[in-house]
Design an enzyme around this catalytic site. Structure first.
Site, PDB file in Angstrom:
ATOM      1  N   GLN A  17       6.487   0.092   2.967  1.00 33.08           N
ATOM      2  CA  GLN A  17       5.512   0.698   2.063  1.00 33.08           C
ATOM      3  C   GLN A  17       4.090   0.147   2.133  1.00 33.08           C
ATOM      4  O   GLN A  17       3.137   0.918   2.229  1.00 33.08           O
ATOM      5  CB  GLN A  17       6.000   0.599   0.614  1.00 33.08           C
ATOM      6  CG  GLN A  17       5.107   1.340  -0.370  1.00 33.08           C
ATOM      7  CD  GLN A  17       5.604   1.360  -1.803  1.00 33.08           C
ATOM      8  OE1 GLN A  17       4.886   1.738  -2.720  1.00 33.08           O
ATOM      9  NE2 GLN A  17       6.843   0.962  -2.021  1.00 33.08           N
ATOM     10  N   THR A  74       8.878  -2.379  22.985  1.00 38.76           N
ATOM     11  CA  THR A  74       7.988  -3.413  23.516  1.00 38.76           C
ATOM     12  C   THR A  74       8.764  -4.589  24.099  1.00 38.76           C
ATOM     13  O   THR A  74       8.149  -5.562  24.558  1.00 38.76           O
ATOM     14  CB  THR A  74       7.023  -3.915  22.423  1.00 38.76           C
ATOM     15  OG1 THR A  74       7.790  -4.369  21.301  1.00 38.76           O
ATOM     16  CG2 THR A  74       6.081  -2.811  21.984  1.00 38.76           C
ATOM     17  N   GLU A 140       8.496  -5.890  -3.057  1.00 36.42           N
ATOM     18  CA  GLU A 140       7.705  -5.460  -4.214  1.00 36.42           C
ATOM     19  C   GLU A 140       7.867  -6.367  -5.430  1.00 36.42           C
ATOM     20  O   GLU A 140       6.902  -6.937  -5.941  1.00 36.42           O
ATOM     21  CB  GLU A 140       8.093  -4.023  -4.579  1.00 36.42           C
ATOM     22  CG  GLU A 140       7.515  -3.503  -5.875  1.00 36.42           C
ATOM     23  CD  GLU A 140       6.004  -3.404  -5.831  1.00 36.42           C
ATOM     24  OE1 GLU A 140       5.339  -3.944  -6.736  1.00 36.42           O
ATOM     25  OE2 GLU A 140       5.477  -2.803  -4.873  1.00 36.42           O
ATOM     26  N   ASP A 169       3.323  -3.518  -3.198  1.00 34.83           N
ATOM     27  CA  ASP A 169       3.319  -2.771  -1.949  1.00 34.83           C
ATOM     28  C   ASP A 169       2.076  -1.895  -1.762  1.00 34.83           C
ATOM     29  O   ASP A 169       1.154  -2.257  -1.060  1.00 34.83           O
ATOM     30  CB  ASP A 169       4.590  -1.913  -1.848  1.00 34.83           C
ATOM     31  CG  ASP A 169       5.781  -2.718  -1.340  1.00 34.83           C
ATOM     32  OD1 ASP A 169       5.576  -3.612  -0.519  1.00 34.83           O
ATOM     33  OD2 ASP A 169       6.908  -2.435  -1.769  1.00 34.83           O
ATOM     34  N   GLY A 248      -7.261  -5.257 -22.677  1.00 36.28           N
ATOM     35  CA  GLY A 248      -8.705  -5.468 -22.664  1.00 36.28           C
ATOM     36  C   GLY A 248      -9.281  -5.937 -23.983  1.00 36.28           C
ATOM     37  O   GLY A 248     -10.493  -5.948 -24.165  1.00 36.28           O
ATOM     38  N   GLY A 249      -8.430  -6.295 -24.932  1.00 34.61           N
ATOM     39  CA  GLY A 249      -8.928  -6.784 -26.216  1.00 34.61           C
ATOM     40  C   GLY A 249      -8.962  -5.737 -27.299  1.00 34.61           C
ATOM     41  O   GLY A 249      -9.326  -6.034 -28.442  1.00 34.61           O
ATOM     42  N   GLN A 250      -8.579  -4.485 -26.975  1.00 31.77           N
ATOM     43  CA  GLN A 250      -8.532  -3.421 -27.980  1.00 31.77           C
ATOM     44  C   GLN A 250      -7.085  -3.219 -28.399  1.00 31.77           C
ATOM     45  O   GLN A 250      -6.251  -2.899 -27.557  1.00 31.77           O
ATOM     46  CB  GLN A 250      -9.102  -2.110 -27.430  1.00 31.77           C
ATOM     47  CG  GLN A 250     -10.473  -2.235 -26.790  1.00 31.77           C
ATOM     48  CD  GLN A 250     -11.528  -2.704 -27.760  1.00 31.77           C
ATOM     49  OE1 GLN A 250     -11.391  -2.526 -28.967  1.00 31.77           O
ATOM     50  NE2 GLN A 250     -12.586  -3.321 -27.253  1.00 31.77           N
ATOM     51  N   GLN A 273     -10.142   1.081 -31.119  1.00 35.02           N
ATOM     52  CA  GLN A 273     -11.392   0.429 -30.739  1.00 35.02           C
ATOM     53  C   GLN A 273     -12.299   0.324 -31.964  1.00 35.02           C
ATOM     54  O   GLN A 273     -12.238   1.163 -32.867  1.00 35.02           O
ATOM     55  CB  GLN A 273     -12.099   1.214 -29.642  1.00 35.02           C
ATOM     56  CG  GLN A 273     -11.472   1.035 -28.261  1.00 35.02           C
ATOM     57  CD  GLN A 273     -12.299   1.710 -27.194  1.00 35.02           C
ATOM     58  OE1 GLN A 273     -12.548   2.909 -27.267  1.00 35.02           O
ATOM     59  NE2 GLN A 273     -12.721   0.948 -26.200  1.00 35.02           N
TER      60      GLN A 273
END
Length: 416
Positions: A17, A74, A140, A169, A248-250, A273
Site C-alpha cells: 500500500q 531480476t 500499518e 501506509d 485543536g482545543g475546541q 467553538q
C-alpha cells in the site's frame, strides 16, 4: 492536454500500500509509472482479500490505477540487463524492499548513480536510517503504534486504539510523493539525482504533531484544559486518550441522532467553538446561556461540558443526522454527519468532484475507487484502471529498444 509529469518515467518497485499509493498519485498527474512485478505472481495484493475469483483484488486495483505492468525476474542475468536499461532511461525509482534487498540484487545506490547520475531513488521505510528499530518489519498498525497515534486514540478507560485510516501506509506514500516532486525540482537546478526516503513512523508522527504539542503543555502545567478529564479528572505525565474530544482545543463530541438504536452511524460530530457559542444557544433554544456567566466562556463551560452535550443530544433525538446538520449549518455551527462507507460510495457530491470514481476493468468489470484528493483549476485528472499482471511487458521492452526477436528470447529465458 499535457500533464505536469508528462515525460517523467518511474520504476515502481513497490508493493502492498504505502509505495503504490505514492506512485499512483504521480501516475494520475502524468508520470509514466512502470510497475515491476515478479512473473507469475506479481504484487501480493493482487490475490489478497479477493471478491471475484480469478480477478485482481480491489486491494490491488484501487492502488495501482494508471500504471503499466512489467513482469521481470531480476535474479536472471537477462532480467538484470533489462533493469539496467530501465535505470538509464528513467527519472525515479521507488522501492519498499527490506533493508539491503537492492544491494543483494546488484543495484546498490552507487551502482544506480553510475548508471544514471540523475536518478532519484525514493524509499518507503518503517523507521529512519540509523534508528534502533531500523530492521523491524512494519505494517500499518505497527506504524500507528510507533508513531504516537495509537497511544492517544480511544477512550481513557480503554486500551490504545488504531485508526481505520491508513495513517501508516497511504499517508507515508503521500509524504514520499512530496519528497519525490521536491527532488525533481532540485534536479532541475543541480542536474543531480539523490536519495529520498520517508519512514512510516515519521509520517504518522507528522500527523500527530498536536499531540506532541499537548505533551509539552502537559509537561509545563500538569493538565490539559480542553480534554474531558479536566477539571474533575486526573492526568498522568503522558498525553491521555481523549475519546471523541476535538484535537485543536475546541470541545467536540459524537452525539446520537434519531435512529441510533438501529443505525450504528446515526450520529453527528458537534463542535463548540467560542465564536459559535451564541448561535449554538439560539439553535438549541437556550438563549439564556449566552449571557449566563456559568456558560459564557469556554473555561466556565468546561466543567459542565458533558451536561451541555446531553442537552444537545436531547435536542437531536427527533432529528436525523442530515436534518440536524441542515439546521445547524444555518447558524454556522461546525458539525458533520457521521458518514458510513456505504453513504460515501453513493454520495453524488463525491462522484461530481471526482473524489470517488467508477472505473471499468477488463477482467473484473466496473468498480469504485478513490480519485485525486487534490483538485486543480487547470488540470483534469483521469483515473484509469489498474493493469493486469504483465499487461505492458512487451510494450515497455519495445520502449527500451528491444526488437521482436530480443523480446522472444527474454520470454524464453523466463526473464520476463
Amino acid at each position: 492536454m499535457t500533464k505536469p509529469l508528462d515525460g517523467i518515467r518511474i520504476i515502481d518497485f513497490t508493493h502492498v500500500q504505502a509505495g503504490p499509493a505514492c506512485t499512483q498519485l504521480l501516475a494520475w498527474y502524468g508520470a509514466d509509472v512502470i510497475k515491476v512485478e515478479r512473473p507469475g505472481s506479481g504484487d501480493v495484493t493482487r490475490s489478497q482479500l479477493r471478491d471475484i475469483p480469478g480477478a485482481d483484488a480491489l486491494y490491488f486495483t484501487m492502488l495501482n490505477g494508471n500504471k503499466r505492468s512489467l513482469t521481470l525476474d531480476t535474479k536472471t542475468q537477462e532480467g538484470k540487463e533489462v533493469l539496467e536499461k530501465m535505470i538509464k532511461t528513467s527519472d525515479v525509482m521507488v522501492e519498499n524492499f527490506g533493508p539491503g534487498a537492492l544491494d543483494r540484487m546488484g543495484f546498490s545506490w552507487a551502482r544506480i548513480q553510475e548508471l544514471n547520475p540523475k536518478m532519484i531513488m525514493a524509499s518507503v521505510k518503517g523507521f529512519s536510517d540509523g534508528h534502533s528499530y531500523e530492521d523491524l518489519k512494519v505494517y500499518e498498525n505497527v506504524a500507528q503504534c510507533a508513531g504516537g497515534a495509537a497511544s492517544t486514540t480511544g477512550f481513557w478507560d480503554g486500551p490504545p486504539t488504531v485508526s481505520a485510516a491508513a495513517l501508516g501506509d497511504s499517508n507515508t506514500g503521500m509524504h514520499l510523493a512530496i519528497g519525490i516532486l521536491t527532488a525533481l525540482m532540485q534536479r532541475q537546478k543541480t542536474g543531480k539525482g539523490q536519495k529520498v526516503s520517508c519512514s512510516m513512523q515519521d509520517a504518522v508522527l507528522n500527523l500527530c504533531r498536536v499531540k506532541l504539542r499537548d505533551q509539552q503543555r502537559l509537561d509545563k502545567v500538569g493538565y490539559l484544559e480542553e480534554y474531558p478529564q479536566y477539571p474533575h479528572g486526573s492526568f498522568t505525565d503522558v498525553v491521555p486518550r481523549g475519546g471523541n474530544a476535538g484535537g485543536g482545543g475546541q470541545p467536540g463530541w459524537v452525539l446520537k441522532c434519531k435512529g441510533w438504536e438501529t443505525d450504528p452511524n446515526a450520529y453527528i460530530y458537534f463542535t463548540i467553538q467560542g465564536h459559535a457559542w451564541e448561535p449554538i444557544t439560539k439553535a438549541l433554544g437556550k438563549p439564556e446561556w449566552a449571557t449566563d456567566p456559568a456558560y459564557m466562556t469556554a473555561e466556565a463551560r468546561q466543567d459542565k461540558i458533558f451536561d451541555i452535550f446531553a442537552t444537545i443530544e436531547d435536542w437531536l433525538k427527533d432529528k436525523t443526522k442530515y436534518e440536524a446538520v441542515d439546521i445547524l449549518r444555518k447558524f454556522d455551527i461546525p458539525c458533520a454527519p457521521v458518514l458510513s462507507m456505504k453513504e460515501l460510495a453513493a454520495s453524488p457530491d463525491l462522484r461530481k468532484s471526482g473524489s470517488i470514481v467508477e472505473v471499468d476493468h477488463k477482467v473484473r468489470g466496473k468498480y469504485l475507487t478513490i480519485g485525486s484528493p487534490i483538485k486543480f483549476s487547470d488540470l483534469k485528472i483521469e483515473v484509469g484502471p489498474s493493469p493486469v499482471l504483465g499487461e505492458h511487458t512487451d510494450e515497455v521492452l519495445k520502449d527500451l529498444g528491444y526488437n521482436a526477436d530480443d523480446i522472444a528470447k527474454l520470454h524464453a529465458a523466463k526473464a520476463v
